[in-house]
Design a protein around this motif. Structure first.
Motif, PDB file in Angstrom:
ATOM      1  N   ALA A   1       7.952  -5.661  -1.032  1.00  0.00           N
ATOM      2  CA  ALA A   1       7.343  -6.415  -0.007  1.00  0.00           C
ATOM      3  C   ALA A   1       6.614  -5.350   1.015  1.00  0.00           C
ATOM      4  CB  ALA A   1       8.312  -7.429   0.660  1.00  0.00           C
ATOM      5  N   HIS A   2       7.292  -4.500   1.406  1.00  0.00           N
ATOM      6  CA  HIS A   2       6.348  -3.474   2.287  1.00  0.00           C
ATOM      7  C   HIS A   2       5.367  -2.725   1.647  1.00  0.00           C
ATOM      8  CE1 HIS A   2       6.031   0.617   4.480  1.00  0.00           C
ATOM      9  NE2 HIS A   2       6.378  -0.185   5.568  1.00  0.00           N
ATOM     10  N   SER A   3       5.448  -2.726   0.289  1.00  0.00           N
ATOM     11  CA  SER A   3       4.428  -1.704  -0.387  1.00  0.00           C
ATOM     12  C   SER A   3       3.139  -2.695  -0.516  1.00  0.00           C
ATOM     13  CB  SER A   3       4.813  -1.624  -1.580  1.00  0.00           C
ATOM     14  OG  SER A   3       3.995  -0.927  -2.503  1.00  0.00           O
ATOM     15  N   GLU A   4       3.561  -4.210  -0.660  1.00  0.00           N
ATOM     16  CA  GLU A   4       2.468  -5.195  -0.990  1.00  0.00           C
ATOM     17  C   GLU A   4       1.883  -5.341   0.408  1.00  0.00           C
ATOM     18  OE1 GLU A   4       3.433  -8.487  -3.036  1.00  0.00           O
ATOM     19  OE2 GLU A   4       4.654  -7.313  -4.792  1.00  0.00           O
ATOM     20  N   LEU A   5       2.615  -5.410   1.308  1.00  0.00           N
ATOM     21  CA  LEU A   5       2.020  -5.761   2.933  1.00  0.00           C
ATOM     22  C   LEU A   5       1.162  -4.452   3.055  1.00  0.00           C
ATOM     23  CD1 LEU A   5       1.710  -7.547   5.154  1.00  0.00           C
ATOM     24  CD2 LEU A   5       3.743  -6.497   6.057  1.00  0.00           C
ATOM     25  N   SER A   6       1.739  -3.178   2.709  1.00  0.00           N
ATOM     26  CA  SER A   6       0.851  -2.060   3.174  1.00  0.00           C
ATOM     27  C   SER A   6      -0.529  -2.094   2.521  1.00  0.00           C
ATOM     28  CB  SER A   6       1.488  -0.730   3.232  1.00  0.00           C
ATOM     29  OG  SER A   6       2.516  -0.872   3.793  1.00  0.00           O
ATOM     30  N   ALA A   7      -0.577  -2.532   1.175  1.00  0.00           N
ATOM     31  CA  ALA A   7      -1.711  -2.670   0.384  1.00  0.00           C
ATOM     32  C   ALA A   7      -2.494  -3.806   0.903  1.00  0.00           C
ATOM     33  CB  ALA A   7      -1.289  -2.880  -1.078  1.00  0.00           C
ATOM     34  N   ARG A   8      -2.259  -4.895   1.329  1.00  0.00           N
ATOM     35  CA  ARG A   8      -2.854  -5.745   1.931  1.00  0.00           C
ATOM     36  C   ARG A   8      -3.625  -5.402   3.291  1.00  0.00           C
ATOM     37  NH1 ARG A   8      -0.558 -11.888   0.601  1.00  0.00           N
ATOM     38  NH2 ARG A   8      -0.107 -11.472  -1.706  1.00  0.00           N
ATOM     39  N   ILE A   9      -2.807  -4.602   4.051  1.00  0.00           N
ATOM     40  CA  ILE A   9      -3.333  -4.433   5.138  1.00  0.00           C
ATOM     41  C   ILE A   9      -4.483  -3.464   5.056  1.00  0.00           C
ATOM     42  CG2 ILE A   9      -2.740  -2.919   7.382  1.00  0.00           C
ATOM     43  CD1 ILE A   9      -0.182  -4.226   7.300  1.00  0.00           C
TER      44      ILE A   9
END
Length: 122
Positions: free
Chosen positions: A33-41
């Motif tokens: 989740a952290h990885s996906e959120l960072s990518a979206r940001i």
């Protein structure tokens, strides 16, 4: 009945099963989740940077045109030299100054946004 484990021991065993089986799964989910959120940001910041840079370029071009129009009107106004002011020219000059001020504010704001996005991405 006497051979049943003590409830405290059962609770400890259950706690250990939860730690062994579920904690690794939840930790992996949190990492994903952290990885996906960072990518979206990062993607959002790249888009914001692209949009703000494009808008900045367009506004700077328009600003240059407004300044050129203003300078042309000022030259025409000065060339009249009769000392009588034309209300239409005064109104156009006032509008040009308002547009110039608005363009300057937009350029400054978009420059700050573009700088922030670029700094965040770097």
């Amino acid at each position: 009945f006497a051979q049943r484990p003590d409830p405290t021991e059962r609770a400890g065993e259950l706690r250990q099963i939860i730690r062994d089986d579920f904690m690794p799964v939840t930790e992996e989910l949190a990492r994903q989740a952290h990885s996906e959120l960072s990518a979206r940001i990062n993607a959002t910041l790249r888009q914001a940077h692209a949009v703000s840079t494009g808008m900045l370029s367009a506004i700077q071009t328009r600003r240059a045109q407004v300044v050129a129009d203003y300078e042309t009107m000022m030259r025409r106004h000065a060339a009249g030299g009769d000392g009588v002011t034309d209300p239409k020219v005064d109104e156009m000059l006032s509008q040009a100054m308002g547009r110039y001020s608005a363009a300057t504010e937009l350029v400054e704001e978009l420059s700050r946004l573009a700088t922030h996005c670029k700094a965040t991405l770097d």
